[in-house]
Design an enzyme around this catalytic site. Structure first.
Site, PDB file in Angstrom:
ATOM      1  N   ASN A   1       0.750  -0.950  -0.235  1.00 17.32           N
ATOM      2  CA  ASN A   1       0.495   0.316  -0.155  1.00 17.32           C
ATOM      3  C   ASN A   1       0.769   1.356   0.081  1.00 17.32           C
ATOM      4  OD1 ASN A   1      -2.044   1.912   0.261  1.00 17.32           O
ATOM      5  ND2 ASN A   1      -1.985   1.387   2.518  1.00 17.32           N
TER       6      ASN A   1
ATOM      7  N   LYS B   1       0.128   3.823  -0.226  1.00 14.51           N
ATOM      8  CA  LYS B   1      -0.574   5.805   0.204  1.00 14.51           C
ATOM      9  C   LYS B   1      -0.398   6.822  -0.874  1.00 14.51           C
ATOM     10  CE  LYS B   1       0.204   2.622   5.023  1.00 14.51           C
ATOM     11  NZ  LYS B   1      -0.045   3.249   6.676  1.00 14.51           N
TER      12      LYS B   1
ATOM     13  N   HIS C   1      -9.477   1.417   4.934  1.00 13.56           N
ATOM     14  CA  HIS C   1      -8.404   1.387   5.766  1.00 13.56           C
ATOM     15  C   HIS C   1      -8.378   2.062   6.846  1.00 13.56           C
ATOM     16  CE1 HIS C   1      -3.828   2.243   6.530  1.00 13.56           C
ATOM     17  NE2 HIS C   1      -3.892   1.375   5.322  1.00 13.56           N
TER      18      HIS C   1
ATOM     19  N   GLU D   1      -5.187  -5.191  10.604  1.00 13.70           N
ATOM     20  CA  GLU D   1      -3.774  -3.844  10.815  1.00 13.70           C
ATOM     21  C   GLU D   1      -4.544  -3.321  11.931  1.00 13.70           C
ATOM     22  OE1 GLU D   1      -1.865  -2.283   7.038  1.00 13.70           O
ATOM     23  OE2 GLU D   1      -4.035  -1.345   7.105  1.00 13.70           O
TER      24      GLU D   1
ATOM     25  N   GLY E   1       2.880   2.426  10.614  1.00 16.46           N
ATOM     26  CA  GLY E   1       3.429   3.661  10.372  1.00 16.46           C
ATOM     27  C   GLY E   1       4.868   3.935  11.927  1.00 16.46           C
TER      28      GLY E   1
ATOM     29  N   SER F   1       3.912  -2.190   9.778  1.00 16.86           N
ATOM     30  CA  SER F   1       5.278  -2.263  10.827  1.00 16.86           C
ATOM     31  C   SER F   1       6.067  -3.320   9.732  1.00 16.86           C
ATOM     32  CB  SER F   1       5.777  -1.767  11.241  1.00 16.86           C
ATOM     33  OG  SER F   1       5.282  -0.633  11.973  1.00 16.86           O
TER      34      SER F   1
END
Ligand code: 13P
Length: 249
Positions: free
Chosen positions: A9, A11, A94, A166, A172, A212
């Site tokens: 992804n 982003k 998401h 997730e 992140g 991560s």
């Protein structure tokens, strides 16, 4: 047998030039792998990505789409528009869409329905916030997110659904869920699907972990019984890291 999938992804990263460069690096490094590989560039670069990857095994996914057929929805993109340029997979739900763009379970349910109506494949994301986990509500939160957006579907639709757990606190942050935490949640999700539908459906659905994932931890996470791959953010922006993660199967 379930499919193993590794999806990147991207982003809101990579302009057109960077998209072309990263894709050519991926094509160069890509070998046959046990995992299905996908990338999800930003809307404006999907068409180029789709063209460049047409002859390869790497598939292109969209990061989002609208639930309406067409009309007065300024700034939005429809399922049909994606399909015309060869994009047949869409990431929905998401946590960044939920948090910054207020997409709730009802909106997501409509998006799910539209994508399936258009015969698209869905990567449906969900996951708890840190507070939910600290207060031991993570199972309940995940259960609600999945039930509200997906459990109205007939079992025949599940062949087009991929789940992606997730945990928001792991996205992140460099703080990944432990392989045991991922396995525990994935097994719980599979049990929910089995109870609502049947064992065939629950054993067939791929459940990806995201948050991560790096080359250093991918093998251990993917090694868990109910983890069928990953949805990768930061590490998917570097061809070597992304390939190392794909080759962790
Ligand atoms: P990171 O891999 O950067 O934590 O992002 C995960 C993610 O949000 C993928 O959708």
């Amino acid at each position: 047998m379930r499919k193993n999938i590794v999806a990147g992804n991207w982003k809101m990263n990579n302009d057109l030039a960077a998209t072309k460069t990263l894709i050519s690096e991926l094509i160069e490094l890509n070998k046959t792998s046990d995992a299905e590989v996908m990338i999800a560039p930003t809307f404006v670069n999907l068409m180029e990505a789709s063209k460049l990857l047409r002859e390869t095994s790497i598939r292109v996914a969209s990061q989002n789409m609208h639930y309406a057929e067409s009309g007065a929805f300024t700034g939005e993109v429809s399922a049909k528009m994606l399909k015309v340029i060869g994009v047949n997979t869409v990431i929905l739900g998401h946590s960044e869409r939920r948090e910054y763009f207020y997409e709730d379970d009802l909106i997501l349910k409509q998006k799910v329905d539209k994508a399936l109506q258009e015969s698209m494949e869905i990567i449906f994301c969900f996951g708890e916030q840190l507070d939910d986990r600290n207060s031991d509500h993570h199972f309940k939160v995940v259960e609600r997110q999945i039930k509200n957006a997906l459990f109205h579907l007939p079992s025949s639709s599940w062949k087009s659904v991929v789940l992606a757990y997730e945990p928001v606190w792991a996205i992140g942050t460099g703080q990944t869920a432990s392989p045991e935490q991922a396995q525990e949640m994935h097994a719980y999700i599979r049990k929910l699907v089995g109870e609502r539908y049947d064992i065939t459906t629950s054993e067939k659905v791929s459940i990806l972990y995201g948050g991560s994932v790096k080359p250093e931890n991918a093998e251990e996470i993917f090694g868990k019984l109910d983890v069928d791959g990953g949805l990768i953010g930061g590490a998917a922006l570097d061809a070597k890291s992304f390939m190392a993660i794909i080759n962790s199967f």
